[in-house]
Motif scaffolding. Sequence first.
Motif, PDB file in Angstrom:
ATOM      1  N   ASP A 138       0.826  -1.208   0.000  1.00  0.00           N
ATOM      2  CA  ASP A 138       0.000   0.000   0.000  1.00  0.00           C
ATOM      3  C   ASP A 138       0.862   1.260   0.000  1.00  0.00           C
ATOM      4  OD1 ASP A 138      -2.173   1.871   0.478  1.00  0.00           O
ATOM      5  OD2 ASP A 138      -1.604   1.821   2.585  1.00  0.00           O
ATOM      6  N   GLU A 153      -9.552   1.285  -1.038  1.00  0.00           N
ATOM      7  CA  GLU A 153     -10.884   1.711  -1.464  1.00  0.00           C
ATOM      8  C   GLU A 153     -10.802   2.936  -2.366  1.00  0.00           C
ATOM      9  OE1 GLU A 153     -13.428   0.169   2.459  1.00  0.00           O
ATOM     10  OE2 GLU A 153     -12.948   2.278   2.202  1.00  0.00           O
ATOM     11  N   CYS A 181      -4.703   1.513   5.493  1.00  0.00           N
ATOM     12  CA  CYS A 181      -4.404   0.622   4.367  1.00  0.00           C
ATOM     13  C   CYS A 181      -5.687   0.261   3.624  1.00  0.00           C
ATOM     14  CB  CYS A 181      -3.695  -0.628   4.880  1.00  0.00           C
ATOM     15  SG  CYS A 181      -3.375  -1.873   3.617  1.00  0.00           S
ATOM     16  N   ILE A 182      -6.726  -0.103   4.362  1.00  0.00           N
ATOM     17  CA  ILE A 182      -8.006  -0.457   3.731  1.00  0.00           C
ATOM     18  C   ILE A 182      -8.597   0.745   3.010  1.00  0.00           C
ATOM     19  CG2 ILE A 182     -10.378  -1.183   4.222  1.00  0.00           C
ATOM     20  CD1 ILE A 182      -9.300  -2.897   6.472  1.00  0.00           C
ATOM     21  N   ALA A 196      -6.829  -7.541   2.746  1.00  0.00           N
ATOM     22  CA  ALA A 196      -6.608  -6.612   3.862  1.00  0.00           C
ATOM     23  C   ALA A 196      -7.698  -6.747   4.914  1.00  0.00           C
ATOM     24  CB  ALA A 196      -6.544  -5.181   3.339  1.00  0.00           C
ATOM     25  N   MET A 197      -8.933  -6.969   4.475  1.00  0.00           N
ATOM     26  CA  MET A 197     -10.025  -7.143   5.436  1.00  0.00           C
ATOM     27  C   MET A 197      -9.875  -8.459   6.198  1.00  0.00           C
ATOM     28  SD  MET A 197     -13.279  -5.770   3.236  1.00  0.00           S
ATOM     29  CE  MET A 197     -13.442  -4.036   2.806  1.00  0.00           C
ATOM     30  N   LEU A 244      -7.847  -5.538  -1.386  1.00  0.00           N
ATOM     31  CA  LEU A 244      -8.801  -5.044  -0.383  1.00  0.00           C
ATOM     32  C   LEU A 244      -9.416  -6.196   0.391  1.00  0.00           C
ATOM     33  CD1 LEU A 244     -10.447  -2.788   0.906  1.00  0.00           C
ATOM     34  CD2 LEU A 244     -12.036  -2.929  -1.018  1.00  0.00           C
ATOM     35  N   CYS A 266     -18.713  -1.005   2.503  1.00  0.00           N
ATOM     36  CA  CYS A 266     -17.491  -0.821   1.719  1.00  0.00           C
ATOM     37  C   CYS A 266     -17.822  -0.346   0.304  1.00  0.00           C
ATOM     38  CB  CYS A 266     -16.707  -2.127   1.679  1.00  0.00           C
ATOM     39  SG  CYS A 266     -15.201  -2.057   0.690  1.00  0.00           S
TER      40      CYS A 266
END
Length: 631
Positions: free
Chosen positions: A297, A333, A328-329, A319-320, A316, A365
Amino acid sequence: MACMKLGSKTDAFRRQGQAWFCTTGLPSDIVVEVGEMSFHLHKFPLLSRSGVMERLIAEASEEGEEKCSINLPDIPGGAKTFELVGKFCYGVKLELTASNVVYLRCAAEHLEMTEEYGEGNLITQTETFLNQVVLRNWKDSLRALQTCDDIISHAEELNITKRCIESLAMKASTDPNLFGWPIMEHGGPMQSPGGSVLWNGISTGARPKNTSSDWWYEDSSTLSLPLYKRLIAVMDSRGIRQEIISGSLTFYAKKYLPGLNRRQGANDSNSSARLAPVALGAAPSEEDQKLLLEEIDRLLPIQKGLVPTKFLFGLLRTAMILRASPSCISNFEKRIGMQLDQATLEDLLMPNFSYSMETLYNVDCVQRILEHFLAMDQITGGASPCSVDDGQIIGSPSLTPITMVAKLIDGYLAEVAPDINLKLPKFQALAASVPDYARPLDDGLYRAIDIYLKSHPWLSESDREQLCRLMDCQKLSLEACTHAAQNERLPLRIVVQVLFFEQLQLRTSIAGCFLVSDNLDGSRQLRSGFAGSTEGGWASAVRENQVLKVGMDNMRMRVSELEKECSNMRQEIEKLGRGKGSSTWGNVSKKFGFRLKSQMCSAQEGSVSNQNNGSGKIEKVKDRQGKLKKN
C-alpha cells in the motif's frame, strides 16, 4: 555464474565430525573455535595474513600454553566462511563466486586481512572480484544481494548492499535489448558483437528476440521484503515509469499473498515461496502477509489505471481478512473508486468479514467506494448537470463511465436485495447515491426495488412508498411499465403513476404513427409521380401498408386494454372515496399525490374519450389505405 580461483595448492584440509584438520604433516599448535566447529591449524599461516589473529595468538602465547585455543564467535558467515579463510591463509585453491564473495569480504574485514599482512590479501581479492565481476552482471548482483540478508549489518558497513541495489536498479532502468542482459543471463543463446545468435561460437545470423520491460520481475521477487523495498525506492528515484514499478509490486504481491490467487486455479501453485531467505519453501505467516500488504500500500502509487481493478479488489479483500490497518483499507478503497467503472459485479460482491455479520455482503465498503468515485468524478468535472434533448442525454465527457457505474450499482443492489438482514436505510442510501442523470433508464433500479420488496414482505405501506420514490416512473421503459402496472407488491399510488405515464407514452407513440402515416402518403404520391405504377413500387407500398396496419391494430388493442384497466381502477378508487365521504375524482387525485395542471387532470379523467378519438383517427388512416389501394 562468474568465479575466480585463488591459491595454487591442492586441498590440504580434511574433516572429522565437528573438527577440521590440516594434513601438512606437522602437528597443529592452535585450535580455533567457530560456533560448534573446531579448526586444528598452525599459528604462522594465520598470523601472517590476519591482524586480529596475530593479536589473539600473541595474547594466548603470553599465558604459556604450548597449544593455544582461540574463540571467534562473531565472524561473518560462521564456520563455513572461516573454512574458506583458513584455506586462503594456507594458499589452498579457493573459488570466489557471487554466493560467497560477500561473506568472505565481510570476514576479511572482520579479521583485518589487509595488504599490510601480505600482498594480494583477501580484502583486495574479494573487493576486486566484487567490483569487476559481480556488480557488472545482473544475476551475480542479485545473488550477492540475497546473501547480504544473513550479515546485513556487516554488509551495510562496507556499502555492499547499497552497491548491489544500485547495480540492479541501473540495469533494470536501462533498455535490456541494448546490452542483452536478460537474454545472456536467463539461459538464452549467446550473441555475437553484431547482435546475431551464436552456436558453438559460430554466428547463425539470427537475431535475438526483444525483451519486454517486465523481464526483471521474477528475479526481484526472490529478494526479502526489506531489500525489495529498497530496490523499488531506488528504481523510483531513477525515474522508472510508474506502471513498470506497479507491475513489479503486483507480481511480488501475487507471489507471497496466497489469497490473491485462490480464483486463478492451480497455475500459480509453484509461486508460493518466502518473505525472507531463511524461510525458503515455507508459506508466509499471517503477520508477514499483513506486513507485506501494508508495505504494498505504501509503495503502490495512488493513480488510476496502474494496476487491474480485479487485483485491487483482491488486495482489499485480503486486507479485510488479515485485519490490516484502517488507513491501508481506506487507500485500497480510494484506488478502486478511481477506476470503479472498470469493475465487474463479481468484484463488488465482497463477503462481510466482520464478527457482527450484519449483512451477507459488505455494503458499507461498496458505499465508500462509490463515494470516492463520485468525488473524483466531480473533481474532474464529470458530475456537471445533464439535460435530455430529443431523447439523448447530453452532459459531461465522463458520462459514459458514470453511466456504467450506475448500471453496476443497480446490478449490485439486485444481488444484495434478497438479504433479509439488509436494512432499508442502507439500501436506500446506496441507491440514492447514484445521481439521477447517471441513469438513462430506471429499469435496473426498479428490478432491485422489486426484489427487495419481495424479500421483505413485512415492510409497511409508508416504507414501500418511500422506497419506490427512489425511481422515476417517467424513466421506465414500456416493458417495465407493463410489469409494474401488474405488480401487486408496489403501493397503489405508484401503480397509478405508472399507468398514467404509460398512457402518455402510448399517446406519444400513436401521434408518431400518425406522423409516419402522413409522411408515407406524401412519399407514395411522389413515388407514383416519378415511377408510375411499376411493379416494384406497388409491392413496396403493399408491404408498408401491411406493416402499418399490424402496428395500428396492436396499438388499438393495447389502448383498449388500458381503458379497461383505468376504468376498473377508477371504480375501485371511487368506492374507497365513498367510504371516506369523498367520491370526486379530483379529491382522489390529490390523495394520490398528483401535482398536475388542470389540463393533465382533464386528460386523466377523459382518457376513455381521448382513446375513442384516437380510434377515430385510426379509422381515418384505414380510409387512406383504401384509397391508396384503389389508386
